[in-house]
Design an enzyme around this catalytic site. Sequence first.
Site, PDB file in Angstrom:
ATOM      1  N   ALA A  63       3.518  -0.403  -5.367  1.00  9.69           N
ATOM      2  CA  ALA A  63       4.750   0.376  -5.412  1.00  9.69           C
ATOM      3  C   ALA A  63       4.659   1.738  -4.720  1.00  9.69           C
ATOM      4  O   ALA A  63       5.543   2.129  -3.979  1.00  9.69           O
ATOM      5  CB  ALA A  63       5.146   0.562  -6.875  1.00  9.69           C
ATOM      6  N   ARG A  68      -3.869  -8.660  -7.486  1.00  7.15           N
ATOM      7  CA  ARG A  68      -4.939  -9.308  -8.256  1.00  7.15           C
ATOM      8  C   ARG A  68      -4.385 -10.556  -8.934  1.00  7.15           C
ATOM      9  O   ARG A  68      -5.032 -11.152  -9.767  1.00  7.15           O
ATOM     10  CB  ARG A  68      -5.479  -8.357  -9.361  1.00  7.15           C
ATOM     11  N   GLU A 118      -4.305  -1.049   5.940  1.00  3.47           N
ATOM     12  CA  GLU A 118      -4.208   0.118   5.048  1.00  3.47           C
ATOM     13  C   GLU A 118      -3.833   1.308   5.920  1.00  3.47           C
ATOM     14  O   GLU A 118      -4.653   1.783   6.718  1.00  3.47           O
ATOM     15  CB  GLU A 118      -5.536   0.389   4.340  1.00  3.47           C
TER      16      GLU A 118
HETATM   17  O1  0X9 Z   1      -7.219  -2.920  -3.801  1.00  2.00           O
HETATM   18  C1  0X9 Z   1      -6.313  -3.396  -3.112  1.00  2.00           C
HETATM   19  O2  0X9 Z   1      -5.517  -4.224  -3.539  1.00  2.00           O
HETATM   20  C2  0X9 Z   1      -6.152  -2.925  -1.670  1.00  2.00           C
HETATM   21  N1  0X9 Z   1      -6.333  -1.522  -1.555  1.00  2.00           N
HETATM   22  S1  0X9 Z   1      -5.213  -0.488  -2.184  1.00  2.00           S
HETATM   23  O3  0X9 Z   1      -5.777   0.840  -2.174  1.00  2.00           O
HETATM   24  N2  0X9 Z   1      -3.953  -0.472  -1.255  1.00  2.00           N
HETATM   25  O4  0X9 Z   1      -4.875  -0.937  -3.482  1.00  2.00           O
HETATM   26  C3  0X9 Z   1      -7.189  -3.618  -0.811  1.00  2.00           C
HETATM   27  C4  0X9 Z   1      -7.125  -5.092  -0.825  1.00  2.00           C
HETATM   28  C5  0X9 Z   1      -8.180  -5.688   0.013  1.00  2.00           C
HETATM   29  N3  0X9 Z   1      -8.680  -6.857  -0.574  1.00  2.00           N
HETATM   30  C6  0X9 Z   1      -9.835  -6.900  -1.279  1.00  2.00           C
HETATM   31  N4  0X9 Z   1     -10.716  -5.948  -1.267  1.00  2.00           N
HETATM   32  N5  0X9 Z   1     -10.010  -7.997  -1.974  1.00  2.00           N
HETATM   33 ZN    ZN Z   2      -2.249  -1.301  -1.970  1.00  2.00          ZN
END
Ligand code: 0X9
Ligand code: ZN
Length: 511
Positions: free
Chosen positions: A180, A254, A381
């Site tokens: 968000a 997730r 990102e």
């Molecule tokens: O943590 C995340 O979902 C992503 N970064 S954020 O800071 N935008 O939340 C990165 C996702 C990359 N995927 C994995 N590391 N599995």
């Molecule tokens: Zn994110």
Amino acid sequence: MLKLAALGLIYGAGVNAFSAEVRQNVRSNFGQDRMISLPKSEVTDTVYEILSDFGADDLGHQNGALHFRLSPSAVAQLDDEGVAFSDLTEEFISNMEINLNSENFVCTDGAESCASSNDFHSSYQEFDAVHARMEALHNANPSTTSWVTLGQSFEGRDQKQLFIGDQSLPLVYYWCAIHAREWITPMFCTYMAETLLDSNNAVSRDLLSKFSFVITPVANPDGYVYSFERDNAWRKTRQPNPTNSRCPGTDPNRNWGRGWGGQGSSSNTCSDTFRGYAPFDQPCVANLKNFIDANANRLVHINDVHSYGEYWLAPFGYTTSPPADKARHDEVNRAVYDALLANSGVRWKVGPAATTIYVASGGSLDYIYEDVGVTHTYVYEARGGGRSGLAGFQPPTENIMPSNVEMFLGLVAALEVVEKQELRGIVPEPIAAPETVPEPEEENVPEETAEEEGSSVTDMSPLVGAIVFLGMVVAAMGAVLGFVVFKLQTQQKKKTVAVKGSEQMTHYELQ
Ligand code: 0X9
Ligand code: ZN
């Protein structure tokens, strides 16, 4: 857990509707909390448990460190474990506040007026304005676009998509703001649509001769709206959690099926990385999944756009094992890296998500790559955070246009390789481990290459344009045929190749 109640009070205090005052209230009250930077190497399973149990507020990641907002009791727990962390600098924190309170930080002129303004990309834009902008693009291009509803969010908002181009061509899907608070991302999704639909842009015309596009500008509508109205640090969805009425919301990155429940995700409803009770139990995630599943045979490139930190991330996210298509990913990664370096001299960090930032399970990357079989699945990102003096998920608005432009350049570079590999079937040889990546030579970096604010991708010269046009006609005919044959050949082969013990670190972390 205690802290969560406290946070609820801070965030909930007398806040009813979006206004500059609300944003100020939300962010300027850190209470006793500490803002810390934790080296990636310190985030063991035990540390992750602590962060998760205390409902640490995840503030993003940068340069190999993760940023958190922590209650004093969580800090004490980390101290007890002997974890080495440092406080984020005053400057970093104060940047966050200054940015939020600056004039015109968010357009407040009403959706229609914001959407039609020439200054659209000078402010952050709320949900309705983003949708109005996309709808206006559709209205201006009725024969080459469609503006459709993908599905509804938990609270009943439309999750929408703009289709662009000839839908018989291989499909490229970008979505923004699944998290968000990552306000800079819908700015990119809208800019991407505008640029693709700019008939004067030869690069876009070329792209549209080879690919069709679909863009979801706000993938997590409820969370996005909440982040403007109540809490600009909100990351998750807004679906209540029946086991804990104090902590609603699930991390929509997730909540996907592959590796769901594994490392780098939390079972604590209060955590920013709460995975949900079951894969795809968040409507906004299920809607994306269903669309991707249904279009698996024509999707050639997907990007789940996030912020912050200037990363381009490839599979895997849930394991440090290299995927079967690592050589293919590396070719794209390298192209994106080079394009962004040439543009601004900034070394973006590119490579597999798990080894480049951290292991996280249940993300879009892994489901789409492994279960659906879309080879070229990535996470972008955008800029933000402490680097270049910027801070947070909502960096100063002067960054919006340069961010848009650089990310479009990365997209163009990526698609050039995708076109070569997927449409023309030219694939790189697997590279023997351990892989060595040559460091780009400094003298190859043009000194004055930063894009002017507000400029679009450089047009080709008329002569080059004519040659490209002729080539396009031939290429477009071959592309569709080549793609169909290629897809048939590769559809079955997307499975993990777990090359145990070979930690192939192929991200170009060169600072
Ligand atoms: O943590 C995340 O979902 C992503 N970064 S954020 O800071 N935008 O939340 C990165 C996702 C990359 N995927 C994995 N590391 N599995
Ligand atoms: Zn994110």
